[in-house]
Design a protein around this motif. Structure first.
Motif, PDB file in Angstrom:
ATOM      1  N   GLU A   1       0.836  -1.209   0.000  1.00  0.00           N
ATOM      2  CA  GLU A   1       0.000   0.000   0.000  1.00  0.00           C
ATOM      3  C   GLU A   1       0.869   1.257   0.000  1.00  0.00           C
ATOM      4  O   GLU A   1       0.570   2.235  -0.687  1.00  0.00           O
ATOM      5  CB  GLU A   1      -0.932   0.027   1.223  1.00  0.00           C
ATOM      6  CG  GLU A   1      -2.032  -1.022   1.197  1.00  0.00           C
ATOM      7  CD  GLU A   1      -1.525  -2.464   1.412  1.00  0.00           C
ATOM      8  OE1 GLU A   1      -0.471  -2.637   2.067  1.00  0.00           O
ATOM      9  OE2 GLU A   1      -2.178  -3.410   0.918  1.00  0.00           O
ATOM     10  N   GLU A   2       1.958   1.235   0.790  1.00  0.00           N
ATOM     11  CA  GLU A   2       2.847   2.415   0.840  1.00  0.00           C
ATOM     12  C   GLU A   2       3.486   2.674  -0.517  1.00  0.00           C
ATOM     13  O   GLU A   2       3.640   3.820  -0.941  1.00  0.00           O
ATOM     14  CB  GLU A   2       3.926   2.231   1.918  1.00  0.00           C
ATOM     15  CG  GLU A   2       3.382   2.460   3.319  1.00  0.00           C
ATOM     16  CD  GLU A   2       4.286   1.924   4.433  1.00  0.00           C
ATOM     17  OE1 GLU A   2       4.050   2.294   5.582  1.00  0.00           O
ATOM     18  OE2 GLU A   2       5.203   1.116   4.154  1.00  0.00           O
TER      19      GLU A   2
ATOM     20  N   THR B   1       0.838   4.233  -2.807  1.00  0.00           N
ATOM     21  CA  THR B   1       0.572   5.624  -2.419  1.00  0.00           C
ATOM     22  C   THR B   1       1.673   6.538  -2.955  1.00  0.00           C
ATOM     23  O   THR B   1       1.399   7.603  -3.531  1.00  0.00           O
ATOM     24  CB  THR B   1       0.494   5.743  -0.875  1.00  0.00           C
ATOM     25  OG1 THR B   1      -0.486   4.828  -0.421  1.00  0.00           O
ATOM     26  CG2 THR B   1       0.159   7.146  -0.423  1.00  0.00           C
TER      27      THR B   1
ATOM     28  N   ASN C   1       1.396   6.871  -6.787  1.00  0.00           N
ATOM     29  CA  ASN C   1       0.317   7.775  -7.204  1.00  0.00           C
ATOM     30  C   ASN C   1       0.683   9.240  -6.965  1.00  0.00           C
ATOM     31  O   ASN C   1       0.368  10.105  -7.780  1.00  0.00           O
ATOM     32  CB  ASN C   1      -0.987   7.437  -6.476  1.00  0.00           C
ATOM     33  CG  ASN C   1      -1.576   6.129  -7.003  1.00  0.00           C
ATOM     34  OD1 ASN C   1      -1.289   5.726  -8.140  1.00  0.00           O
ATOM     35  ND2 ASN C   1      -2.368   5.455  -6.191  1.00  0.00           N
ATOM     36  N   LYS C   2       1.350   9.496  -5.845  1.00  0.00           N
ATOM     37  CA  LYS C   2       1.754  10.870  -5.520  1.00  0.00           C
ATOM     38  C   LYS C   2       2.724  11.394  -6.588  1.00  0.00           C
ATOM     39  O   LYS C   2       2.585  12.513  -7.068  1.00  0.00           O
ATOM     40  CB  LYS C   2       2.414  10.869  -4.133  1.00  0.00           C
ATOM     41  CG  LYS C   2       2.628  12.241  -3.565  1.00  0.00           C
ATOM     42  CD  LYS C   2       2.721  12.247  -2.046  1.00  0.00           C
ATOM     43  CE  LYS C   2       3.904  11.460  -1.526  1.00  0.00           C
ATOM     44  NZ  LYS C   2       4.094  11.571  -0.084  1.00  0.00           N
TER      45      LYS C   2
END
Ligand code: SAH
Ligand code: SF4
Ligand code: F3S
Length: 471
Positions: free
Chosen positions: A310-311, A314, A317-318
């Motif tokens: 998940e990290e 994230t 996407n950033k």
């Protein structure tokens, strides 16, 4: 890990880079003689070979691409996976024959393989025809070893990192794009990886030395620099001064050299400040190599990667949101011990979510001395191969669809040389590191030109030089 104790290690007494001026020994002893060099492994080795070429040319040797013409052969080796070893030992078989025909041939082995004690011992016992064995920490000793011209095999491998040398005489492969080391070694110790053992602790070069090198390259007409390190975004963490990779990148960008890229970034060290700097300087290429390794948080933990599935998503996407048009590539390992079908599906899930521009994919290879090599490997080779093929199919389909988005667009391309795809063609790269074969631009090697993209394949684009007609 068993480290070579063939020679007493040079010990470093503090945590700071101990910077030494390179020796750059000059002699014309080998004038008229030829060297042949073969490089295996990563960009770090490619750049080290530019240093080795500098050393050899300072001794009077000239480069030959014909092995049979060589008076000295240097193999700059890689240890990352077992097949890297196999290639070198295969080539050594060929050299053994060559040495029978030419007993004066000097054979040298350097790079990451001799840093493994088992390899250094093997070379000593089974390959006595190899004249010189040196490691990654003492490339600068090569000139002295060659000049010693000993009849006995000379092995000089240091188990502990040596000094950072400045002002080496590199013979660079290109006069357009240049590698610039910003750090040596790696402190991450991912559980599968041999690099922290073959390259030693992280040692950052001093900011002023890096900036001077980039400025000098720019003054000499270079258009692009690639900042090099195993983990570039950990830059500065070992320096006494408070200085990070984002600040370095910003200052390199301010030299106004046309293009800057960097490899490799570790997701764990990727900061918001880095994203801001990349987004705000047009000469920092919107291209990031961000190794995932696995999409399963369980496997990532076993790998010691310090982030979860998940990290990673994230962060991905950033970066995509804040750097318009960025291309992101990755590295993935399949078949790590204990990787179940579900774990592999998690990797496919991340690939389907992120839709990488491209990826290097590998079957896990146990490396002696690494923690992961102690975990029992129960996955059959056929299963690993099947996973690799399945993964590659998915990756390639995304590469193709990304590349197709370029058709019909005009892209800035840095032209690097003649293309293998036809006599009238040259090749170069877009800012996003897409390989383009360009027609109508034979006079433009070394220039940044505008190219109209006409076609796309999985691994390259085709294009035509765009001619602007001013009214
Ligand atoms: N410093 C870089 C790259 C290191 S080596 C980084 O951390 O990303 C390049 C790639 O080789 C790694 O990203 C990894 O995917 C792969 N690799 C490293 N050790 C391996 C091993 N034991 N077996 C298979 N692949 C490996
Ligand atoms: Fe190896 Fe991990 Fe360092 Fe990369 S970050 S060189 S994979 S230990
Ligand atoms: Fe290989 Fe050494 Fe690079 S092991 S990948 S050449 S750092």
């Amino acid at each position: 890990m068993n480290l070579p104790d063939l020679k007493q290690a040079r010990l470093r007494t503090d945590n700071l880079p101990q910077v030494l001026e390179a020796k750059n020994i000059k002699s014309d002893k080998f004038k008229g003689k030829n060297y042949f060099i073969r490089t295996y492994g990563c960009q770090m080795n490619v750049h080290d070979s530019e240093e080795i070429k500098g050393i050899l040319e300072n001794l009077g040797f000239s480069e030959t691409e014909e092995l049979e013409q060589a008076d000295i052969v240097v193999l700059n080796t890689c240890a990352i996976r077992e097949n890297a070893h196999d290639k070198v030992f295969g080539f050594l078989g060929r050299l053994k024959h060559l040495k029978k025909e030419n007993p004066n041939l000097i054979i040298c082995i350097g790079g990451c393989m001799p840093q493994e004690s088992s390899v250094a011992t093997l070379l000593k016992e089974k390959y006595p025809f190899v004249n010189i064995v040196f490691g990654t920490h003492n490339i600068d000793d090569l000139a002295t070893l060659i000049l010693a011209e000993s009849k006995k095999q000379q092995i000089e491998v240091f188990s502990i990192e040596g000094n950072v040398y400045e002002h080496m005489d590199y013979v660079r492969d290109s006069s357009i794009t240049a590698w610039v080391n910003i750090m040596y070694g790696c402190d991450k110790f991912c559980t599968y990886c041999i690099v922290p053992f073959t390259r030693g602790k992280q040692r950052s070069r001093k900011v002023k030395d890096i900036l001077n090198e980039v400025q000098d390259l720019k003054n000499r007409g270079y258009k692009e620099v690639t900042l090099l390190g195993q983990n570039v975004n950990a830059y500065g963490k070992d320096l006494e001064e408070d200085y990070d990779f984002a600040t370095l990148l910003e200052n390199v960008a301010k030299t106004n050299i046309e293009r800057i890229r960097f490899v490799t970034s570790h997701p764990w060290d990727f900061t918001d400040k880095m994203i801001d700097v990349i987004a705000s300087f047009p000469n920092i290429m919107p291209y990031i190599h961000l190794p995932l390794q696995s999409g399963s948080s369980k496997i990532l933990k076993l790998m010691g990667r310090r982030y979860t599935k998940e990290e990673y998503i994230t962060l991905y996407n950033k970066i995509k949101e804040r750097i318009p048009g960025v291309s992101i590539t990755t590295d993935i390992i399949v078949g790590f011990p204990n990787e179940t079908e579900e774990d592999f599906e998690e990797t496919l899930d991340v690939v389907n979510t992120c839709k990488f521009d491209s990826a290097f994919t590998f079957i896990y290879s146990p490396r002696e001395g690494t923690p992961a090599s102690l975990i029992k490997d129960t996955i059959p080779l056929e299963v690993k191969e099947e996973r690799l093929h399945k993964l590659n199919d998915v990756i390639n389909s995304y590469s193709l669809s990304h590349n197709k988005e370029y058709i019909g667009k005009n892209e800035e391309v840095l032209v690097l040389g003649p293309s293998e795809k036809g006599e009238d063609k040259v090749y170069g790269y877009t800012k996003t590191m897409k390989l383009v074969n360009v027609s109508g631009a034979k006079e433009d090697i070394g220039k940044l030109i505008n190219v109209h993209i006409t076609d796309a394949k999985s691994f390259s684009l085709d294009g035509k030089k765009e001619i602007f007609i001013k009214n």
